[in-house]
Enzyme design. Structure first.
Site, PDB file in Angstrom:
ATOM      1  N   HIS A   1       0.590  -1.180   0.116  1.00 47.82           N
ATOM      2  CA  HIS A   1      -0.058   0.096  -0.008  1.00 47.82           C
ATOM      3  C   HIS A   1       0.768   1.385  -0.108  1.00 47.82           C
ATOM      4  CE1 HIS A   1      -3.434  -2.437   1.106  1.00 47.82           C
ATOM      5  NE2 HIS A   1      -2.803  -2.924   2.230  1.00 47.82           N
TER       6      HIS A   1
HETATM    7  C1  BDR Z   1      -2.850   0.438   5.543  1.00 46.94           C
HETATM    8  O1  BDR Z   1      -3.105   0.028   6.754  1.00 46.94           O
HETATM    9  C2  BDR Z   1      -1.889  -0.391   7.280  1.00 46.94           C
HETATM   10  O2  BDR Z   1      -2.093  -1.835   7.870  1.00 46.94           O
HETATM   11  C3  BDR Z   1      -0.830  -0.364   6.146  1.00 46.94           C
HETATM   12  O3  BDR Z   1       0.435   0.068   6.641  1.00 46.94           O
HETATM   13  C4  BDR Z   1      -1.351   0.862   5.093  1.00 46.94           C
HETATM   14  O4  BDR Z   1      -0.942   1.967   5.691  1.00 46.94           O
HETATM   15  C5  BDR Z   1      -3.819  -0.238   4.643  1.00 46.94           C
HETATM   16  O5  BDR Z   1      -4.935  -0.365   4.848  1.00 46.94           O
END
Ligand code: BDR
Ligand code: CA
Length: 325
Positions: free
Chosen positions: A241
């Site tokens: 992400h």
């Molecule tokens: C987001 O949530 C976290 O677990 C990850 O680092 C990312 O920023 C994805 O939903």
């Protein structure tokens, strides 16, 4: 032009890759790293941020601790995804570089006041608590922010922590409301785009092949992180992400999206933290964010791998252990 940024983060293996990508990129000047409670509590996210900077040999950069809990309500964490430390998958030494005394929120406010107006971009990679608090405490900074490029939200992909909500927005919907109502230019990297950026075996192999301790640590993080998402989505590799935020600063041409109105649900039991995105323009509400939906994922991984290769030689770590030995 080099873009000055502050990374606000809750590392998080994917946060770590975002930080590394920024450090490796001459298009970006990282002014500091501010940390927030999210994937794991604040005492771990600030530690993990220092660990990542030491790993990259950048002990000169300041790290600040910010808010330990959301603006309202209890903290929700994600050890089930990121492990007990938040950075499971590679064992790095306890960091020795200092944590700054200044609160992250004050660093954000002071930096925006000190730097020329319109010159600093905020890059939130976790819950928006620090940014929302800074904007509430010093509303005049809104006009000094160049733009906010954040990871959070979702529309057609739904949510990942509840059926309706993405984790970062779900943890602090009040802070997200402040940010999306601030009038600051916002670019959002929702699940709709990050789910297209998956750590396939071949991509992880290229990163492992960077060699030595750097390749082992980076691949160890990816191996750990993807294990949960592979089981969840039934696809090869997990979504990476947060580095999309930094990649967008460097290569906006590989992304596509649409200007939309985005509002945050804060009340409903069922849909708390949902980003209500007016993709079809049916509400008549004004646009307040560029919602990114498309990416050239091959170009993203080419960029990430090429930039990580630049850092590989500078890594301060000599003999890490990885989860897979
Ligand atoms: C987001 O949530 C976290 O677990 C990850 O680092 C990312 O920023 C994805 O939903
Ligand atoms: Ca994150």
């Amino acid at each position: 032009m080099v873009e000055k940024i502050i990374i606000d983060t809750d590392p998080g293996q994917d946060d770590a890759f975002a930080i590394l990508l920024a450090l490796a990129s001459p298009e970006i000047e990282l002014l500091g790293v501010t940390t927030v409670a999210g994937n794991v509590p604040l005492n771990l996210t600030q530690r993990n941020a220092r660990q990542v900077l030491e790993f990259a040999g950048r002990t000169d950069l300041p790290v600040y601790a910010g808010c330990a809990k959301p603006m309202a309500g209890p903290l929700v964490t994600a050890e089930h995804v990121h492990g007990a430390t938040g950075l499971d998958g590679a064992e790095l030494p306890e960091p020795s570089m200092p944590l700054q005394d200044t609160h992250a929120v004050d660093f954000i406010i002071e930096t925006l006041r000190r730097q020329p107006a319109g010159s600093v971009t905020l890059c939130p990679l976790g819950p928006l608590t620090n940014i929302g608090t800074a904007l509430s405490k010093a509303p005049e900074i809104a006009s000094r922010i160049r733009r906010i490029v954040l990871m959070g939200g979702g529309l057609f992909e739904g949510g990942n922590i509840t059926p309706a909500a993405e984790f970062n927005i779900f943890v602090d919907p009040q802070a997200a409301t402040v940010v999306f109502a601030s009038g600051v230019r916002i670019v959002m990297m929702p699940l709709d785009v990050t789910h297209k950026v998956r750590t396939t075996r071949a991509r992880v192999a290229r990163i492992r092949a960077l060699g030595g301790s750097f390749g082992a640590v980076a691949a160890g993080w990816l191996d750990y992180f993807e294990r949960f998402d592979e089981a969840k989505y039934g696809l090869e590799g997990g979504p990476l992400h947060d580095p999309n935020v930094i990649a967008y600063l460097i290569r906006p041409d590989i992304y596509g999206g649409r200007e939309c109105n985005v509002e945050i649900e804060t009340e409903s039991e069922l849909t708390k933290g949902m980003t209500v995105v007016d993709w079809w323009g049916v509400s008549g509400r004004p646009h307040n964010a560029l919602f990114i939906r498309d990416v050239d994922d091959e170009a993203f991984f080419d960029l990430l791998t090429e930039r990580l290769a630049r850092l590989a030689g500078a890594s301060a770590i000599t003999s890490p252990k990885t989860a897979r030995g």
